[in-house]
Scaffold this motif. Structure first.
Motif, mmCIF file in Angstrom:
data_model
loop_
_atom_site.group_PDB
_atom_site.id
_atom_site.type_symbol
_atom_site.label_atom_id
_atom_site.label_comp_id
_atom_site.label_asym_id
_atom_site.label_seq_id
_atom_site.Cartn_x
_atom_site.Cartn_y
_atom_site.Cartn_z
ATOM 1 N N THR A 1 -2.794 40.620 32.545
ATOM 2 C CA THR A 1 -2.080 39.361 32.326
ATOM 3 C C THR A 1 -3.062 38.202 32.167
ATOM 4 O O THR A 1 -2.934 37.380 31.258
ATOM 5 C CB THR A 1 -1.128 39.081 33.518
ATOM 6 O OG1 THR A 1 -0.212 40.183 33.611
ATOM 7 C CG2 THR A 1 -0.347 37.801 33.335
ATOM 8 N N ASP B 1 5.134 41.187 28.826
ATOM 9 C CA ASP B 1 4.416 41.656 30.006
ATOM 10 C C ASP B 1 5.382 42.497 30.838
ATOM 11 O O ASP B 1 6.579 42.199 30.893
ATOM 12 C CB ASP B 1 3.895 40.449 30.803
ATOM 13 C CG ASP B 1 2.703 40.810 31.683
ATOM 14 O OD1 ASP B 1 2.388 42.006 31.809
ATOM 15 O OD2 ASP B 1 2.082 39.876 32.242
ATOM 16 N N ARG C 1 -6.513 41.948 42.311
ATOM 17 C CA ARG C 1 -5.520 41.162 43.038
ATOM 18 C C ARG C 1 -5.620 41.441 44.532
ATOM 19 O O ARG C 1 -5.606 40.522 45.357
ATOM 20 C CB ARG C 1 -4.104 41.457 42.539
ATOM 21 C CG ARG C 1 -3.080 40.555 43.226
ATOM 22 C CD ARG C 1 -1.657 40.784 42.791
ATOM 23 N NE ARG C 1 -1.466 40.527 41.391
ATOM 24 C CZ ARG C 1 -1.176 41.469 40.496
ATOM 25 N NH1 ARG C 1 -1.034 42.710 40.877
ATOM 26 N NH2 ARG C 1 -1.026 41.149 39.244
#
Ligand SMILES: Nc1ncnc2c1ncn2[C@@H]1O[C@H](COP(=O)(O)OP(=O)(O)OP(=O)(O)O)[C@@H](O)[C@H]1O
Ligand SMILES: [Mg+2]
Length: 399
Positions: free
Chosen positions: A67, A145, A247
């Motif tokens: 992303t 996405d 992340r």
């Protein structure tokens, strides 16, 4: 008495810019993704010369930068078109929130006709409007996405590519993004060849790469000297070992920062990272479960409930194994649950597919029954404490 907020704001903080260590932050530099960035740029460049770019499918595990990289390229494309009055337009849609052909079309058309309300119009009409916009020589790049969340994706891709063939000027291209590695194989062959004209993999990051990514975020986010090198190394090592996911790495330091903020030392050391690990694991499971489709949540709930109530499987050998369930009994329990919630019941074929996906997400472990049990069946065990999973689902399914 001093004002409550005055007191709060006067407290010393180890954060210089808390946003910079949030998972939603878009860093300016994206190390280790130069190749992907330049390839996407190359694929999209024809749009600036009035040509249709190839459709593109990006995939890779969670937190590998899909992303972020896409936004990074999109920003430059938009900047370039604005400066040069070009007619390339990106339209980003997260399909987690727009999970059907209709919802995607509504969201897509809204960007081009912001003052109109299309809800209630037929999909055909909305698509026509969208194509009207494209045919004014606009090269539209639709970025979908989490594309695997679209229920009737075959229809969406098919009808968009057919419409694209029908217009004489302008075009619509699709960039699909997914972290579900099995998803591509489930597509209709026609959809697959249309969507995957170009493909790109985002590999997991190794510990070294994660360390570099974290170090540049640490500089932005924390007061100098408040994070030890060894804490950064530990966070990178944990994230690399679990999944290679940037992340998780960033979340570990964010949580460690919050823990340190409330401690006397105000420093992030290995100890704070270790404490943060537990919190981040919970955040991740929570996030994963809350974004599962409802039917998969029901299967998971059946597993959690049975795990809490069943003693364990007794093998012929007399051994007993705790928390292990038969696939068949889960399916029966799932059917009961679905009926009680007035949901439709999926066939056993779909049920097996759901089990495979839950395993892929690491929520359950499965094995063939093997010796000691009569017949051939799949054995299933929950990867996390059933009480915890059940309480997350309780809130989800009652929404
Ligand atoms: N190369 C990189 N450099 C710096 N930060 C990165 C890099 N790659 C990823 N990140 C950071 O990691 C986090 C996750 O990245 P991103 O959201 O792009 O992952 P994703 O591949 O889209 O994951 P998902 O499949 O879960 O949607 C973000 O906070 C992002 O800023
Ligand atoms: Mg993403």
């Amino acid at each position: 008495m001093a004002n409550l907020f005055e007191k709060e704001l006067q407290k010393e903080s180890i954060f210089k810019d808390r946003d910079a260590i949030s998972q939603h932050y878009f860093p300016k530099e994206l190390p280790f993704r130069e190749k992907q960035i330049s390839e996407i740029t190359k694929i999209l460049a024809p749009s600036l010369k009035g040509k249709k770019p190839d459709n593109l499918f990006l995939y890779g595990k969670v937190g590998t930068g899909k992303t972020t990289v896409t936004f990074h390229v999109m920003k430059d494309l938009e900047e370039f078109t604005q400066k040069n009055q070009g007619k390339a337009v990106c339209n980003y849609i997260n399909c987690r929130n727009h999970n059907s052909k209709y919802k995607v079309l509504i969201k897509a058309v809204k960007k081009f006709f912001p003052e109109k309300n299309f809800i209630g119009y037929s999909a055909g009409f909305i698509q026509e409007k969208l194509m009207d916009y494209c045919s004014k020589e606009n090269q539209v790049i639709l970025i979908l996405d989490e594309i695997d969340k679209v229920k009737d994706l075959d229809e969406l891709i098919y009808s968009l590519s057919r419409s694209n063939d029908e217009i004489e000027k302008g075009s619509i291209s699709i960039i699909g993004i997914s972290n579900n590695l099995m998803f591509k194989e489930k597509l209709d062959p026609r959809t697959k060849s249309s969507l995957c004209e170009k493909e790109m993999i985002f590999p997991p990051y190794n510990a070294e790469e994660l360390r570099a990514i974290l170090n540049s975020r640490v500089k932005l986010a924390f007061i100098s000297g408040s994070v030890s090198d060894s804490a950064v190394n530990l966070a990178a090592a944990i994230a690399a070992q679990e999944s290679g996911d940037a992340r998780t790495a960033v979340m570990l330091l964010m949580r460690a920062g919050e823990i340190a903020e409330n401690s006397a030392s105000k420093k992030i050391t290995d100890l704070e990272v270790q404490k943060a690990k537990k919190k981040v694991e919970e955040d991740i499971i929570f996030n994963m479960i809350s974004t599962l489709p409802e039917q998969q949540q029901l299967v998971l709930k059946a597993i959690a409930l049975l795990s809490m109530s069943t003693k364990g499987i007794k093998k012929i050998t007399g051994q007993e194994e705790q928390g292990v369930l038969y696939s068949g009994e889960i399916y029966e329990k799932y059917k009961q649950l679905a009926l009680s919630l007035k949901e439709s019941v999926v066939s056993s074929r779909w049920y097996r597919q759901y089990i495979n996906e839950l395993e892929m997400y690491g929520l359950i472990l499965t094995s063939a029954s093997g010796p000691g049990i009569k017949g051939q069946t799949k054995l299933i065990k929950l990867g996390f404490p059933p009480e915890k999973i059940n309480s997350i689902l309780e809130n989800q399914l009652n929404k």
